[in-house]
Design a protein around this motif. Structure first.
Motif, PDB file in Angstrom:
ATOM      1  N   LEU A  67      15.510  19.040  10.743  1.00 32.17           N
ATOM      2  CA  LEU A  67      16.302  19.975  11.340  1.00 32.17           C
ATOM      3  C   LEU A  67      16.679  20.988  10.700  1.00 32.17           C
ATOM      4  O   LEU A  67      16.478  21.345   9.948  1.00 32.17           O
ATOM      5  N   ASP A  68      16.160  21.931  11.459  1.00 30.74           N
ATOM      6  CA  ASP A  68      15.539  23.027  10.518  1.00 30.74           C
ATOM      7  C   ASP A  68      17.508  23.768  11.598  1.00 30.74           C
ATOM      8  O   ASP A  68      18.033  24.202  12.182  1.00 30.74           O
ATOM      9  N   ARG A  69      18.619  23.982  10.685  1.00 26.60           N
ATOM     10  CA  ARG A  69      19.942  24.309  10.560  1.00 26.60           C
ATOM     11  C   ARG A  69      20.096  25.402  11.362  1.00 26.60           C
ATOM     12  O   ARG A  69      20.763  26.099  12.424  1.00 26.60           O
ATOM     13  N   ASP A  70      19.475  27.185  11.242  1.00 25.43           N
ATOM     14  CA  ASP A  70      19.291  28.037  11.236  1.00 25.43           C
ATOM     15  C   ASP A  70      18.621  27.676  12.680  1.00 25.43           C
ATOM     16  O   ASP A  70      19.747  28.635  13.592  1.00 25.43           O
ATOM     17  N   ALA A  71      18.116  27.164  13.273  1.00 25.56           N
ATOM     18  CA  ALA A  71      18.045  27.317  14.517  1.00 25.56           C
ATOM     19  C   ALA A  71      18.320  26.924  15.505  1.00 25.56           C
ATOM     20  O   ALA A  71      18.267  26.451  16.971  1.00 25.56           O
ATOM     21  N   GLY A  72      19.086  25.547  14.856  1.00 29.73           N
ATOM     22  CA  GLY A  72      20.360  24.474  15.751  1.00 29.73           C
ATOM     23  C   GLY A  72      19.629  23.326  16.143  1.00 29.73           C
ATOM     24  O   GLY A  72      20.507  22.738  16.429  1.00 29.73           O
ATOM     25  N   ASP A  73      18.301  22.837  15.983  1.00 25.90           N
ATOM     26  CA  ASP A  73      17.211  22.224  16.175  1.00 25.90           C
ATOM     27  C   ASP A  73      15.980  21.242  15.369  1.00 25.90           C
ATOM     28  O   ASP A  73      15.813  22.635  14.371  1.00 25.90           O
ATOM     29  N   LEU A  74      15.347  20.508  15.962  1.00 30.09           N
ATOM     30  CA  LEU A  74      14.220  20.473  15.379  1.00 30.09           C
ATOM     31  C   LEU A  74      13.195  21.424  14.886  1.00 30.09           C
ATOM     32  O   LEU A  74      12.893  22.070  15.640  1.00 30.09           O
ATOM     33  N   GLY A  75      12.711  21.218  13.980  1.00 37.50           N
ATOM     34  CA  GLY A  75      11.369  22.475  13.157  1.00 37.50           C
ATOM     35  C   GLY A  75      10.560  21.994  13.114  1.00 37.50           C
ATOM     36  O   GLY A  75      10.748  21.402  11.038  1.00 37.50           O
ATOM     37  N   ILE A 123       1.063  -1.089   0.050  1.00 40.61           N
ATOM     38  CA  ILE A 123      -0.223  -0.093   0.179  1.00 40.61           C
ATOM     39  C   ILE A 123       0.744   0.633   0.253  1.00 40.61           C
ATOM     40  O   ILE A 123       1.432   1.216   0.763  1.00 40.61           O
ATOM     41  N   ARG A 124       0.955   2.193  -0.890  1.00 42.14           N
ATOM     42  CA  ARG A 124       2.186   2.844  -1.032  1.00 42.14           C
ATOM     43  C   ARG A 124       1.419   4.568  -0.531  1.00 42.14           C
ATOM     44  O   ARG A 124       0.513   5.081  -1.205  1.00 42.14           O
ATOM     45  N   ALA A 125       1.826   5.370  -0.192  1.00 45.52           N
ATOM     46  CA  ALA A 125       2.165   6.594   0.525  1.00 45.52           C
ATOM     47  C   ALA A 125       2.322   7.383  -0.856  1.00 45.52           C
ATOM     48  O   ALA A 125       2.751   8.571  -0.679  1.00 45.52           O
ATOM     49  N   GLY A 126       2.448   6.824  -1.733  1.00 44.26           N
ATOM     50  CA  GLY A 126       3.548   7.973  -2.875  1.00 44.26           C
ATOM     51  C   GLY A 126       4.691   8.326  -2.239  1.00 44.26           C
ATOM     52  O   GLY A 126       5.682   7.652  -1.849  1.00 44.26           O
ATOM     53  N   ARG A 127       5.590   9.044  -3.160  1.00 46.81           N
ATOM     54  CA  ARG A 127       6.640  10.209  -2.528  1.00 46.81           C
ATOM     55  C   ARG A 127       6.770  10.897  -1.332  1.00 46.81           C
ATOM     56  O   ARG A 127       5.975  11.905  -1.638  1.00 46.81           O
ATOM     57  N   HIS A 128       7.936  11.313  -0.460  1.00 45.37           N
ATOM     58  CA  HIS A 128       7.228  11.858   0.045  1.00 45.37           C
ATOM     59  C   HIS A 128       7.193  13.788   0.450  1.00 45.37           C
ATOM     60  O   HIS A 128       8.340  13.297  -0.623  1.00 45.37           O
ATOM     61  N   ILE A 129       6.559  14.058   0.792  1.00 48.59           N
ATOM     62  CA  ILE A 129       6.852  15.569   0.619  1.00 48.59           C
ATOM     63  C   ILE A 129       7.197  16.026   1.855  1.00 48.59           C
ATOM     64  O   ILE A 129       6.415  16.187   2.336  1.00 48.59           O
ATOM     65  N   ALA A 130       8.862  17.246   1.042  1.00 51.87           N
ATOM     66  CA  ALA A 130       9.106  17.765   2.586  1.00 51.87           C
ATOM     67  C   ALA A 130       9.289  19.177   2.239  1.00 51.87           C
ATOM     68  O   ALA A 130       9.341  20.228   0.595  1.00 51.87           O
ATOM     69  N   ARG A 131       9.602  19.687   3.545  1.00 51.98           N
ATOM     70  CA  ARG A 131      10.110  21.757   2.498  1.00 51.98           C
ATOM     71  C   ARG A 131      11.818  21.604   2.137  1.00 51.98           C
ATOM     72  O   ARG A 131      12.376  20.239   2.666  1.00 51.98           O
ATOM     73  N   THR A 132      11.676  22.354   1.667  1.00 51.32           N
ATOM     74  CA  THR A 132      13.222  22.534   0.535  1.00 51.32           C
ATOM     75  C   THR A 132      13.606  22.464   1.588  1.00 51.32           C
ATOM     76  O   THR A 132      13.886  23.298   2.581  1.00 51.32           O
ATOM     77  N   ARG A 133      14.971  21.319   1.663  1.00 48.99           N
ATOM     78  CA  ARG A 133      16.735  21.103   2.460  1.00 48.99           C
ATOM     79  C   ARG A 133      15.941  21.141   3.634  1.00 48.99           C
ATOM     80  O   ARG A 133      16.973  21.375   4.399  1.00 48.99           O
ATOM     81  N   ARG A 134      14.524  19.477   3.704  1.00 49.10           N
ATOM     82  CA  ARG A 134      14.280  19.725   5.310  1.00 49.10           C
ATOM     83  C   ARG A 134      14.280  18.190   4.708  1.00 49.10           C
ATOM     84  O   ARG A 134      13.274  17.599   5.747  1.00 49.10           O
ATOM     85  N   GLY A 175      27.179  11.992  16.034  1.00 49.72           N
ATOM     86  CA  GLY A 175      27.487  12.977  14.529  1.00 49.72           C
ATOM     87  C   GLY A 175      27.346  13.551  15.139  1.00 49.72           C
ATOM     88  O   GLY A 175      28.307  14.989  13.990  1.00 49.72           O
ATOM     89  N   GLY A 176      25.858  14.302  15.260  1.00 48.46           N
ATOM     90  CA  GLY A 176      25.523  15.331  14.903  1.00 48.46           C
ATOM     91  C   GLY A 176      26.607  16.696  15.702  1.00 48.46           C
ATOM     92  O   GLY A 176      25.739  18.165  16.104  1.00 48.46           O
ATOM     93  N   GLU A 177      26.484  16.053  17.184  1.00 45.12           N
ATOM     94  CA  GLU A 177      26.748  17.280  18.429  1.00 45.12           C
ATOM     95  C   GLU A 177      27.715  18.000  18.318  1.00 45.12           C
ATOM     96  O   GLU A 177      27.781  19.628  18.144  1.00 45.12           O
ATOM     97  N   SER A 178      28.525  18.176  16.991  1.00 50.45           N
ATOM     98  CA  SER A 178      29.693  19.810  17.142  1.00 50.45           C
ATOM     99  C   SER A 178      29.072  20.681  16.568  1.00 50.45           C
ATOM    100  O   SER A 178      29.818  21.850  16.436  1.00 50.45           O
ATOM    101  N   LYS A 179      28.555  20.221  15.358  1.00 51.11           N
ATOM    102  CA  LYS A 179      27.605  21.211  14.782  1.00 51.11           C
ATOM    103  C   LYS A 179      26.087  21.359  14.972  1.00 51.11           C
ATOM    104  O   LYS A 179      26.103  22.932  14.457  1.00 51.11           O
TER     105      LYS A 179
END
Length: 361
Positions: free
Chosen positions: A155-163, A108-119, A243-247
């Motif tokens: 991950l919202d790179r500008d905020a540095g956290d999940l958003g 049962i398919r859900a098509g392709r993921h739909i995401a925000r640009t670069r998110r 893996g993401g600790e430093s950044k």
């Protein structure tokens, strides 16, 4: 003339959580509880409906779409583990050819993921902006099999956290459009802050749902929104965080907190009456064939064994609108030497897999 062998499955046929029968027959690929006149090959043990993996990705690996040979190998690995029904929660590959193969699981398919640009993960999703969301949801609703998959947070790179990825108005319009087209909507959500908007907008399911809190659990329960926790995937959070600790130290700390409370979150959701279903998240970076491990994780979280079994069998099939072991249903079942109700770890060792009426293994 059918090339199906008549099968006689005897022992304990687990028709439902409260119903077991002594035997069933498989005639012309379908289940019958009436003894046929033909000679039958006997299969003995504890029989369950073919297992359901409600969050799986056939046609996808860590880098994006894969070729048909790799997709076939993924599907065979799931099948041999007893998974005979998959809700494919987003894939960029066209796997419709699998529908023509009687030896591969039903999808049962859900098509392709739909995401925000670069998110989201590169090469996985349509990456778009909110004003394009309704059109893409409509497109994937038409391509899928009654489901659409959004990426609700990342991950919202500008905020540095999940958003959260989408404004409230965009998801309201998109979910309404999916429902108008007869599709249900689910969303990838790790964090807390996207959940209320999605649920109040009418979403049908949330994947992972690690961000559930005492504030949002009652809302999910009231609206009947299901969750698919994918605990075998959540087990990777500490490595991701390292893996993401430093950044992104804030993101890493957040991922660790979500991981540490994962069992409490799932148990609180179940206790509140939220429907919980089995999904492994196989096919991104995770191996296929982990359905038994996910059921064991749900039990570890505190879900009663019989309900954890239902989350991959009777209950999951009903939720997805597919038959289990009723008269005339396609003969998709898994047989075990031990009673999986006594110990769900028995699911890891199927003795026979029967798909479309044929003994596979």
């Amino acid at each position: 003339m059918s090339d199906h062998v008549v099968l006689h499955v005897k022992g304990r046929v687990l028709v439902g959580p409260e119903e077991a029968r002594d035997e069933l027959w498989v005639v012309d690929g379908r289940i019958s509880y009436e003894r046929p006149r033909a000679e039958a090959v006997t299969v003995q043990g504890w029989a369950l409906p073919g297992l359901v993996d409600a969050h799986c990705h056939v046609g996808l690996d860590a880098h994006g779409a894969v070729d048909e040979a790799t997709s076939e190998k993924q599907a065979l690995t799931d099948r041999d583990a007893g998974t005979l029904l998959i809700r494919d929660a987003g894939s960029p590959a066209d796997t419709r050819w699998i529908d023509d193969r009687e030896d591969l699981p039903k999808i049962i398919r859900a098509g392709r993921h739909i995401a925000r640009t670069r998110r989201y993960i590169r090469n996985f999703a349509h990456e778009i902006e909110p004003d394009e969301l309704v059109a893409h949801v409509a497109q994937e609703a038409r391509r899928g099999d009654g489901w659409v998959k959004l990426v609700g947070d990342w991950l919202d790179r500008d905020a540095g956290d999940l958003g959260a990825c989408w404004p409230r108005g965009a998801v309201e319009a998109a979910i309404a459009e999916a429902h108008r087209l007869g599709a249900r909507v689910t969303a990838h959500c790790f964090a807390e802050d996207s959940l209320r908007d999605l649920v109040e907008a009418g979403i049908d399911c949330i994947e992972h749902a690690t961000g559930l809190t005492e504030d949002t659990i009652p809302l999910f329960a009231e609206r009947g929104v299901a969750i698919v926790p994918t605990l075998v995937n959540i087990a990777t959070f500490p490595d991701l965080a390292a893996g993401g600790e430093s950044k992104f130290p804030q993101w890493s700390a957040h991922m660790r907190r979500l991981y540490q409370r994962r069992y409490d979150t799932v148990r609180a959701a179940y206790d509140a009456g939220i429907p919980v279903f089995v999904g492994t998240d196989a096919g991104g970076s995770l191996a296929h064939g982990l359905v038994a491990a996910e059921v064991a994780e749900l039990v570890k979280a505190g879900i009663p064994p019989l309900q954890a079994l239902s989350a991959t069998t009777w209950g999951a099939r009903q939720w997805l609108g597919r038959p289990a072991l009723e008269e005339g249903a396609p003969a998709d079942l898994v047989v075990y030497d031990e009673d999986p109700r006594a110990d769900v770890r028995a699911l890891a060792a199927p003795s026979r897999v029967i798909l479309n009426g044929r003994v596979i293994g």
